[in-house]
Design an enzyme around this catalytic site. Sequence first.
Site, PDB file in Angstrom:
ATOM      1  N   CYS A  93      74.214   9.055   0.511  1.00  0.00           N
ATOM      2  CA  CYS A  93      75.250   9.265   1.737  1.00  0.00           C
ATOM      3  C   CYS A  93      76.024  10.343   1.777  1.00  0.00           C
ATOM      4  CB  CYS A  93      76.075   7.753   1.767  1.00  0.00           C
ATOM      5  SG  CYS A  93      76.745   7.468   3.519  1.00  0.00           S
ATOM      6  N   ARG A 126      80.339   4.257  13.906  1.00  0.00           N
ATOM      7  CA  ARG A 126      79.971   4.124  12.345  1.00  0.00           C
ATOM      8  C   ARG A 126      78.505   3.445  12.581  1.00  0.00           C
ATOM      9  NH1 ARG A 126      82.537   6.268   8.739  1.00  0.00           N
ATOM     10  NH2 ARG A 126      81.501   5.396   6.823  1.00  0.00           N
ATOM     11  N   HIS A 189      73.149   2.823   0.471  1.00  0.00           N
ATOM     12  CA  HIS A 189      74.320   2.730  -0.610  1.00  0.00           C
ATOM     13  C   HIS A 189      74.225   1.674  -1.638  1.00  0.00           C
ATOM     14  CE1 HIS A 189      77.708   5.266  -0.160  1.00  0.00           C
ATOM     15  NE2 HIS A 189      77.616   5.306   0.989  1.00  0.00           N
TER      16      HIS A 189
HETATM   17  N1  GLN Z   1      81.873   9.954   5.044  1.00  0.00           N
HETATM   18  C1  GLN Z   1      80.575   9.996   5.351  1.00  0.00           C
HETATM   19  C2  GLN Z   1      80.415   9.451   6.652  1.00  0.00           C
HETATM   20  O1  GLN Z   1      80.950   8.684   7.118  1.00  0.00           O
HETATM   21  C3  GLN Z   1      79.895   9.198   4.143  1.00  0.00           C
HETATM   22  C4  GLN Z   1      80.241   8.012   3.998  1.00  0.00           C
HETATM   23  C5  GLN Z   1      79.678   7.380   2.818  1.00  0.00           C
HETATM   24  O2  GLN Z   1      79.261   7.772   1.836  1.00  0.00           O
HETATM   25  N2  GLN Z   1      79.367   6.014   2.995  1.00  0.00           N
HETATM   26  O3  GLN Z   1      79.306   9.782   7.050  1.00  0.00           O
END
Ligand code: GLN
Length: 241
Positions: A93, A126, A189
């Site tokens: 990620c 998101r 993740h």
């Molecule tokens: N900050 C990054 C995003 O939101 C990665 C987030 C994460 O590692 N979950 O895209």
Amino acid sequence: MKLTIGYLYPDLLNLYGDCGNIQCLKKRLEWRGMEASIVPLSSESRIDFTRLDIVMLGGGSDREQELAARGLRSLRKELGCYLEDNGVLLAICGGYQLLGDYYKTGRKTIKCLELLHFYTECGSKRLVQNVVVQSPFFSSPVVGFVNHGGRTHIGDYTPLGEVLYGFGNTETSHREGLLYKNTLGTYLHGPLLPKNPEICDFLIARALHRKYGKKVCLDPLPDGAEKRANSYLVKNLVFYP
Ligand code: GLN
């Protein structure tokens, strides 16, 4: 046989317990009579990449990512040599995004490591979901969970696979992750390797091959529970959602 696993910036990049993947690498080596030494590499550490066989870069929020990017840029040359020399690197990620040229958040542009030439830009919402990916590198579909704002445009790089359910590098590309030499970048993740032992063994086999110079055939392990969990997810998400 023994592998040394370096975990870059555990103090900044460990969202959703990404570090558990290192325990999975270690246990699967030990169950086969091999050894693993785990080296946490904080922003204060002096890092000799020539001593590492597997490196992990986890995910982080935008703030942590920005802090990590600053420190990691000073290691750019060494990490770049490691990666080009077929060093095994798992980047998850935020860590995946950091390998590229830049990450444009809603507020600013974070200069990334520019080791691979792709880029990430924040989208309007998101992407938070379970994901199933069919990868040509693995026999079972890859399963996992994503939560990120960035959309990663990988151009001509080879993706990890095609998305069967959920979101990939962007919500429209239907391709997830990236594989370059022995570097695997993915948005999946948390317990990526426990959920997908084939990926864990793929990384181990590549690292052993690089270190010991011969093709390694890993003894199978009893992964019945993992296989049943994988089939359950694939059945419920892809076939009968
Ligand atoms: N900050 C990054 C995003 O939101 C990665 C987030 C994460 O590692 N979950 O895209």
